[in-house]
Design an enzyme around this catalytic site. Structure first.
Site, PDB file in Angstrom:
ATOM      1  N   LYS A 105       0.866  -1.182   0.000  1.00 31.04           N
ATOM      2  CA  LYS A 105       0.000   0.000   0.000  1.00 31.04           C
ATOM      3  C   LYS A 105       0.894   1.220   0.000  1.00 31.04           C
ATOM      4  CE  LYS A 105      -4.456   0.856   0.083  1.00 31.04           C
ATOM      5  NZ  LYS A 105      -5.542   0.043  -0.478  1.00 31.04           N
ATOM      6  N   TYR A 218     -22.797   6.069  -1.055  1.00 27.84           N
ATOM      7  CA  TYR A 218     -23.390   5.974  -2.389  1.00 27.84           C
ATOM      8  C   TYR A 218     -22.364   6.465  -3.407  1.00 27.84           C
ATOM      9  CZ  TYR A 218     -27.745   5.204  -4.974  1.00 27.84           C
ATOM     10  OH  TYR A 218     -28.737   4.692  -5.788  1.00 27.84           O
ATOM     11  N   GLY A 219     -21.112   6.088  -3.186  1.00 30.40           N
ATOM     12  CA  GLY A 219     -20.031   6.490  -4.085  1.00 30.40           C
ATOM     13  C   GLY A 219     -19.805   5.438  -5.154  1.00 30.40           C
ATOM     14  N   ASN A 220     -18.531   5.338  -5.619  1.00 25.82           N
ATOM     15  CA  ASN A 220     -18.182   4.374  -6.681  1.00 25.82           C
ATOM     16  C   ASN A 220     -18.723   2.994  -6.365  1.00 25.82           C
ATOM     17  OD1 ASN A 220     -16.631   6.200  -8.100  1.00 25.82           O
ATOM     18  ND2 ASN A 220     -14.823   5.802  -6.833  1.00 25.82           N
TER      19      ASN A 220
HETATM   20  P1  NAD Z   1     -16.178   7.057  -2.834  1.00 28.21           P
HETATM   21  O1  NAD Z   1     -15.367   8.177  -2.340  1.00 28.21           O
HETATM   22  O2  NAD Z   1     -16.575   6.994  -4.264  1.00 28.21           O
HETATM   23  O3  NAD Z   1     -17.566   6.985  -2.000  1.00 28.21           O
HETATM   24  C1  NAD Z   1     -17.613   7.044  -0.610  1.00 28.21           C
HETATM   25  C2  NAD Z   1     -19.052   7.278  -0.192  1.00 28.21           C
HETATM   26  O4  NAD Z   1     -19.099   7.333   1.235  1.00 28.21           O
HETATM   27  C3  NAD Z   1     -19.638   8.613  -0.677  1.00 28.21           C
HETATM   28  O5  NAD Z   1     -21.000   8.433  -0.997  1.00 28.21           O
HETATM   29  C4  NAD Z   1     -19.500   9.520   0.547  1.00 28.21           C
HETATM   30  O6  NAD Z   1     -20.456  10.560   0.569  1.00 28.21           O
HETATM   31  C5  NAD Z   1     -19.762   8.502   1.642  1.00 28.21           C
HETATM   32  N1  NAD Z   1     -19.273   8.970   2.947  1.00 28.21           N
HETATM   33  C6  NAD Z   1     -18.152   9.662   3.236  1.00 28.21           C
HETATM   34  N2  NAD Z   1     -18.112   9.964   4.544  1.00 28.21           N
HETATM   35  C7  NAD Z   1     -19.224   9.408   5.086  1.00 28.21           C
HETATM   36  C8  NAD Z   1     -19.765   9.368   6.394  1.00 28.21           C
HETATM   37  N3  NAD Z   1     -19.149   9.979   7.412  1.00 28.21           N
HETATM   38  N4  NAD Z   1     -20.915   8.694   6.590  1.00 28.21           N
HETATM   39  C9  NAD Z   1     -21.554   8.097   5.554  1.00 28.21           C
HETATM   40  N5  NAD Z   1     -21.107   8.106   4.296  1.00 28.21           N
HETATM   41  C10 NAD Z   1     -19.954   8.758   4.070  1.00 28.21           C
HETATM   42  O7  NAD Z   1     -15.411   5.736  -2.376  1.00 28.21           O
HETATM   43  P2  NAD Z   1     -15.610   4.244  -2.909  1.00 28.21           P
HETATM   44  O8  NAD Z   1     -14.630   3.975  -3.976  1.00 28.21           O
HETATM   45  O9  NAD Z   1     -17.053   3.990  -3.151  1.00 28.21           O
HETATM   46  O10 NAD Z   1     -15.114   3.407  -1.640  1.00 28.21           O
HETATM   47  C11 NAD Z   1     -15.935   3.230  -0.497  1.00 28.21           C
HETATM   48  C12 NAD Z   1     -15.224   2.287   0.463  1.00 28.21           C
HETATM   49  O11 NAD Z   1     -14.954   1.045  -0.194  1.00 28.21           O
HETATM   50  C13 NAD Z   1     -13.859   2.787   0.957  1.00 28.21           C
HETATM   51  O12 NAD Z   1     -13.700   2.351   2.295  1.00 28.21           O
HETATM   52  C14 NAD Z   1     -12.868   2.072   0.075  1.00 28.21           C
HETATM   53  O13 NAD Z   1     -11.608   1.890   0.704  1.00 28.21           O
HETATM   54  C15 NAD Z   1     -13.582   0.733  -0.113  1.00 28.21           C
HETATM   55  N6  NAD Z   1     -13.147   0.046  -1.325  1.00 28.21           N
HETATM   56  C16 NAD Z   1     -13.399   0.596  -2.553  1.00 28.21           C
HETATM   57  C17 NAD Z   1     -12.951  -0.063  -3.691  1.00 28.21           C
HETATM   58  C18 NAD Z   1     -13.241   0.479  -5.069  1.00 28.21           C
HETATM   59  O14 NAD Z   1     -12.775  -0.124  -6.036  1.00 28.21           O
HETATM   60  N7  NAD Z   1     -13.998   1.556  -5.208  1.00 28.21           N
HETATM   61  C19 NAD Z   1     -12.230  -1.270  -3.568  1.00 28.21           C
HETATM   62  C20 NAD Z   1     -12.011  -1.807  -2.303  1.00 28.21           C
HETATM   63  C21 NAD Z   1     -12.472  -1.134  -1.190  1.00 28.21           C
END
Ligand code: NAD
Length: 414
Positions: A105, A218-220
């Site tokens: 990482k 509701y992100g990625n």
């Molecule tokens: P992102 O930034 O696209 O979305 C994050 C979401 O969480 C957003 O909707 C944001 O508004 C919300 N959020 C932020 N702070 C918050 C809070 N205090 N309470 C509630 N919601 C909150 O990120 P992502 O890519 O969707 O990733 C989300 C999680 O999944 C992370 O922990 C990331 O490490 C994990 N993850 C993502 C991937 C990937 O490929 N996208 C892979 C493995 C793990």
């Protein structure tokens, strides 16, 4: 409140697995340390003409099974313990889904929202200029993580290629498809999580059409999960983002919620739903809870109020160790992050394979192969849980840690 040291949590999970596997203290001692790490100071000439120095890290946790793999996080709270923990979790994740990688990482202590595009590019290139001997397609392959994206991967690949005098697509994954990225990477983690839920539904013989779901984030990741579960006929009754959440016991139609989010920047104030807090969502009476935002959202303070029967961890580490033990006692089935969100790293692996071969697959091929790998790992986890009479999380760790230790033994490292 004192912030929990994530590396201590990572070691506690590892210790449980090492004990069940009957490993000596010496073996635990060796596998509970990262192999090596590098700290760099990256000077950037800011747009105002002043220089600013940013701290960057890269941790190689374990490379017994192959080159190390793991994202690069840009965040003001990045510290070496967080990067070590994330590198350890990458090691177990890659091992569990059986891709030929170790774990790594990286991170930079920065609030990227405060940088201009020009400053962000200089910082990304500066990181590679100082790290280029520590990474590479055969040694350590970075990828995006929190607040890094395909454009940043493109700059990093370009900088690495410039230093080496030739284009090296396989040195990093999560790139735009125009320059060696894989089709299907953007939605891989969410699609993968939905495949895991399909397996859960089949294994525990529940009717998906009768299942209710709450998704935090509701992100990625979260929005793809909502879309896929909606398509499967499951009833997504609550979703949230950093501003708050919405709830409709009759179900929320993903397409409409997404349209509202795109227009307003948040899910809140969506017509036809009640407003709820993020804590209400975590404690909601639903069949499935998918924490897909942040770490440590289910803690010993709120765990007694959690009513979901199944928790599928989208985020890394959303449940603290204390809370996890309580959930296990209550009989809640927790599908651990190292499996539930592994779709992303599996498709990253496919990207690397395609880059090395200079031969690119269509999206159906990517999706089909990802599903096969996740389903195989799911079945192995369920079988191991039965055999050792342990939770799904413990079973996943037993498989992952054993594979790494077996590789170290065969290589003569232990
Ligand atoms: P992102 O930034 O696209 O979305 C994050 C979401 O969480 C957003 O909707 C944001 O508004 C919300 N959020 C932020 N702070 C918050 C809070 N205090 N309470 C509630 N919601 C909150 O990120 P992502 O890519 O969707 O990733 C989300 C999680 O999944 C992370 O922990 C990331 O490490 C994990 N993850 C993502 C991937 C990937 O490929 N996208 C892979 C493995 C793990």
């Amino acid at each position: 409140m004192k912030k929990e040291n994530p590396f201590e949590s990572a070691k506690a999970q590892l210790k449980d697995a090492a004990k069940t596997l009957g490993y000596s203290d010496d073996v635990y001692e060796i596998i509970s340390h990262p192999k090596q790490y590098l700290e760099v100071s990256i000077p950037v000439k800011m747009d105002n003409g002043k220089w600013k120095v940013f701290t960057g890290y890269r941790v190689h946790y374990n490379d017994a099974r192959g080159p190390t793999k793991g994202g690069i996080r840009f965040h003001p709270d990045v510290d070496i313990n967080e990067v070590k923990a994330l590198a350890a979790w990458m090691t177990w994740k890659c091992s569990l889904v059986n891709i030929p990688y170790g774990g790594a990482k990286g991170g930079i202590v920065v609030d990227p929202k405060k940088l201009s595009k020009n400053e962000l590019e200089k910082l990304s290139r500066g990181y590679i200029e100082l790290m280029y001997n520590f990474i590479g397609p055969k040694t350590d392959i970075p990828a995006p993580d929190v607040y890094t994206n395909p454009q940043i991967m493109a700059w990093m690949m370009d900088e690495y290629s410039r230093i080496h005098g030739h284009t090296e697509l396989g040195m990093i994954t999560g790139k735009p498809v125009e320059i060696g990225g894989s089709l299907g990477r953007i939605c891989a983690t969410g699609c993968g999580l939905a495949y895991i839920i399909e397996n859960v539904v089949k294994h525990w013989k529940v009717n998906p059409k009768k299942m209710t779901v709450a998704i935090q984030g509701y992100g990625n990741l979260g929005h793809v999960v909502a879309q896929r579960l909606d398509e499967m006929g499951m009833k997504v009754v609550a979703v949230s983002d950093s501003k708050g959440g919405i709830h409709n016991p009759k179900g929320l139609k993903h397409a409409k919620v997404m349209e509202h989010k795109e227009k307003t920047g948040s899910v809140i104030n969506f017509k036809g739903a009640n407003t709820i807090s993020n804590d209400d969502l975590i404690c909601m009476k639903v069949d499935f809870l998918v924490p897909a935002a942040l770490e440590n959202v289910i803690t010993k303070e709120n765990v007694d109020k959690v009513k979901a029967k199944f928790i599928v961890e989208g985020a890394n580490g959303p449940i603290t160790n204390d809370a996890n033990k309580i959930l296990e006692k209550k009989g809640v089935i927790v599908i651990p992050d190292i499996l539930a969100n592994a779709g992303g790293v599996i498709v990253s692996y496919f990207e690397w394979v395609q880059d090395i071969q200079s031969y690119f697959w269509d999206v159906e091929e990517v999706d089909k192969r990802m599903n096969i790998m996740l389903t195989r790992a799911f079945n192995h986890m369920v079988k191991t849980a039965k055999e050792y009479k342990v939770s799904m999380r413990n079973a996943a760790y037993l498989i992952a840690v054993k594979r790494v230790v077996d590789a170290m033994k065969l290589r003569g490292d232990i």
